[in-house]
Design a protein around this motif. Sequence first.
Motif, PDB file in Angstrom:
ATOM      1  N   ALA A 135       7.166  13.866  -2.065  1.00  0.00           N
ATOM      2  CA  ALA A 135       6.010  13.184  -2.648  1.00  0.00           C
ATOM      3  C   ALA A 135       6.253  12.874  -4.129  1.00  0.00           C
ATOM      4  N   TYR A 136       6.862  13.812  -4.850  1.00  0.00           N
ATOM      5  CA  TYR A 136       7.115  13.591  -6.276  1.00  0.00           C
ATOM      6  C   TYR A 136       8.140  12.475  -6.480  1.00  0.00           C
ATOM      7  N   ILE A 137       9.189  12.489  -5.698  1.00  0.00           N
ATOM      8  CA  ILE A 137      10.214  11.442  -5.828  1.00  0.00           C
ATOM      9  C   ILE A 137       9.631  10.087  -5.454  1.00  0.00           C
TER      10      ILE A 137
ATOM     11  N   ASP B 100       0.855  -1.185   0.000  1.00  0.00           N
ATOM     12  CA  ASP B 100       0.000   0.000   0.000  1.00  0.00           C
ATOM     13  C   ASP B 100       0.891   1.236   0.000  1.00  0.00           C
ATOM     14  N   VAL B 101       1.001   1.902  -1.155  1.00  0.00           N
ATOM     15  CA  VAL B 101       1.907   3.037  -1.286  1.00  0.00           C
ATOM     16  C   VAL B 101       1.436   4.239  -0.486  1.00  0.00           C
ATOM     17  N   THR B 102       0.171   4.291  -0.127  1.00  0.00           N
ATOM     18  CA  THR B 102      -0.361   5.464   0.578  1.00  0.00           C
ATOM     19  C   THR B 102       0.047   5.495   2.047  1.00  0.00           C
ATOM     20  N   THR B 103       0.630   4.413   2.543  1.00  0.00           N
ATOM     21  CA  THR B 103       1.007   4.376   3.957  1.00  0.00           C
ATOM     22  C   THR B 103       2.380   4.968   4.227  1.00  0.00           C
ATOM     23  N   HIS B 104       3.157   5.246   3.183  1.00  0.00           N
ATOM     24  CA  HIS B 104       4.495   5.802   3.397  1.00  0.00           C
ATOM     25  C   HIS B 104       4.377   7.264   3.840  1.00  0.00           C
ATOM     26  N   PRO B 105       5.190   7.672   4.825  1.00  0.00           N
ATOM     27  CA  PRO B 105       5.086   9.060   5.331  1.00  0.00           C
ATOM     28  C   PRO B 105       5.322  10.133   4.270  1.00  0.00           C
ATOM     29  N   TRP B 106       5.997   9.787   3.167  1.00  0.00           N
ATOM     30  CA  TRP B 106       6.310  10.796   2.154  1.00  0.00           C
ATOM     31  C   TRP B 106       5.252  10.850   1.047  1.00  0.00           C
ATOM     32  N   PHE B 107       4.171  10.129   1.199  1.00  0.00           N
ATOM     33  CA  PHE B 107       3.180  10.023   0.134  1.00  0.00           C
ATOM     34  C   PHE B 107       2.626  11.397  -0.252  1.00  0.00           C
ATOM     35  N   ARG B 108       2.376  12.272   0.735  1.00  0.00           N
ATOM     36  CA  ARG B 108       1.848  13.614   0.452  1.00  0.00           C
ATOM     37  C   ARG B 108       2.764  14.718   1.009  1.00  0.00           C
ATOM     38  N   ASP B 109       4.014  14.400   1.212  1.00  0.00           N
ATOM     39  CA  ASP B 109       4.953  15.356   1.813  1.00  0.00           C
ATOM     40  C   ASP B 109       5.540  16.257   0.723  1.00  0.00           C
ATOM     41  N   ARG B 110       5.284  17.557   0.805  1.00  0.00           N
ATOM     42  CA  ARG B 110       5.720  18.489  -0.224  1.00  0.00           C
ATOM     43  C   ARG B 110       7.090  19.107   0.065  1.00  0.00           C
ATOM     44  N   ARG B 111       7.711  18.731   1.149  1.00  0.00           N
ATOM     45  CA  ARG B 111       9.026  19.283   1.478  1.00  0.00           C
ATOM     46  C   ARG B 111      10.122  18.571   0.688  1.00  0.00           C
ATOM     47  N   PRO B 112      11.299  19.173   0.585  1.00  0.00           N
ATOM     48  CA  PRO B 112      12.433  18.470  -0.038  1.00  0.00           C
ATOM     49  C   PRO B 112      12.920  17.334   0.851  1.00  0.00           C
TER      50      PRO B 112
END
Length: 460
Positions: free
Chosen positions: A400-402, A372-384
């Motif tokens: 999030a993009y990476i 489940d990719v949505t469980t990773h803390p960086w899924f919606r993280d917009r910081r570098p």
Amino acid sequence: MSSVPERRKRSATTSPSPISSTRILLQCPDGVFPYLTPALLQICFPPDRVADVLLLGLAVRDTCLQPTTYHDGNKRKPRGYNFSSTTKVDRWMLPYQRVTVPTFDYLQDAQAAESTSSSSRNDQAAVTMTNQHAMMWTANGRHALTPAVYFHAAVGLASHSVVPLFDVGSTSGSHGPLSANGMRKRTHTALQRTTQWRNDFVSRCCTVPEHGTSADVWAPLNMVREDAAGRVPLPVEGTSHSQALWKDQLSDILNSGHNGLSGIVAIGWESLEEDRLGSLTNLRAELPSNMTLALLSTQTLGQILEVCSIGHNIAIGTNLPTKWACQAKALCVQLPSPKNAKRVKTVETAECNAVLDADGCVRLRPTDNNRDVTTHPWFRDRRPILPDCQCLTCRSHSRAYIYHLVCAKELLAEILLFIHNLHLLLDTVRLLSNAANDDERQLLYKNLLYQIQNTNTHNI
């Protein structure tokens, strides 16, 4: 032995400046910079800005293996592969400082080949060599590399420094592990063969001016130990004795009398089971201050930090930035300032939002146990990746993009991660190298080491 003839004048773009810092010797598979095009290289790692901390390692094992053919009537058919001395380095790599080596790790090459080979055990000897050639494990089988071919290949690659062909004291033979007596003989032979090949390389530089090399020589030195009786050298594997027998080799190298010698390569250091740091510190202390001490292969960030902590003028060979990018890992070690070196700066949940591994990296690729990719803390993280990092990846892209690129299995993810990982690793090495004194360097080292050894403090 007579001195090396006057070196040919290099172009202005390739002339190295005096450097006495610790540097990363980045392994370049197939003789090219990993992942990046010349345009990206100029943007991310301009040669004039990384010359103090970056060297490119070119392995003849990777760059000079060429396909061979034969004539069958009017057609040319493939025969196999063999080493060639005609390979030239890519022109766009010339501004970077380069080092030519036979291979970065004989034993690692052999183990990788054995893990994928279906041939019999007799064909899977870890390292087999003769006085006439070294058997190299490659992606296209095992092939013989002679000192003559290696010399001309090194000249063709036009590197600033060259490591002559060397042998290693492996404890494995064609029929399995060697006996204690067999290990003694094998190590003794390896030491003699390494000396013979080094002298052969230097002799060719002196006696064949038209094929002379403008590169400095980094002489290989086998890191071996005494046996229980303190008489016979044993390989670094399979023994717990800490007394190194490298002083006789070092004396012979330093007294050889040729002007091209500018470095010593500690062969087998990464395999030492105990007192690795002490052995390397003693070796560095025995060398002249203007002579480089080099390691061809380091396997963990902890090993790199260990080496950085002992002083200046060291080259640390590694492929970790490439390996981390391939494994979809982002290096997230926080660099302390020298003023706050005593204060351990841990990666807080608000800064990283993920679990770090033993190398200080965040794993981005979904595991087999959790798809489940949505469980990773960086899924919606917009910081570098790291707010303080000035690499191209952190300046232009969010976590999030990476993470999205990783989940989509896009090659761009590995490119961006490689840029960040190499940039942060170079900054880490530069920080330790530029420490004002040994005490400050040790404080910075302990601070960084704490971060990668106490991963529980980073859990979400």
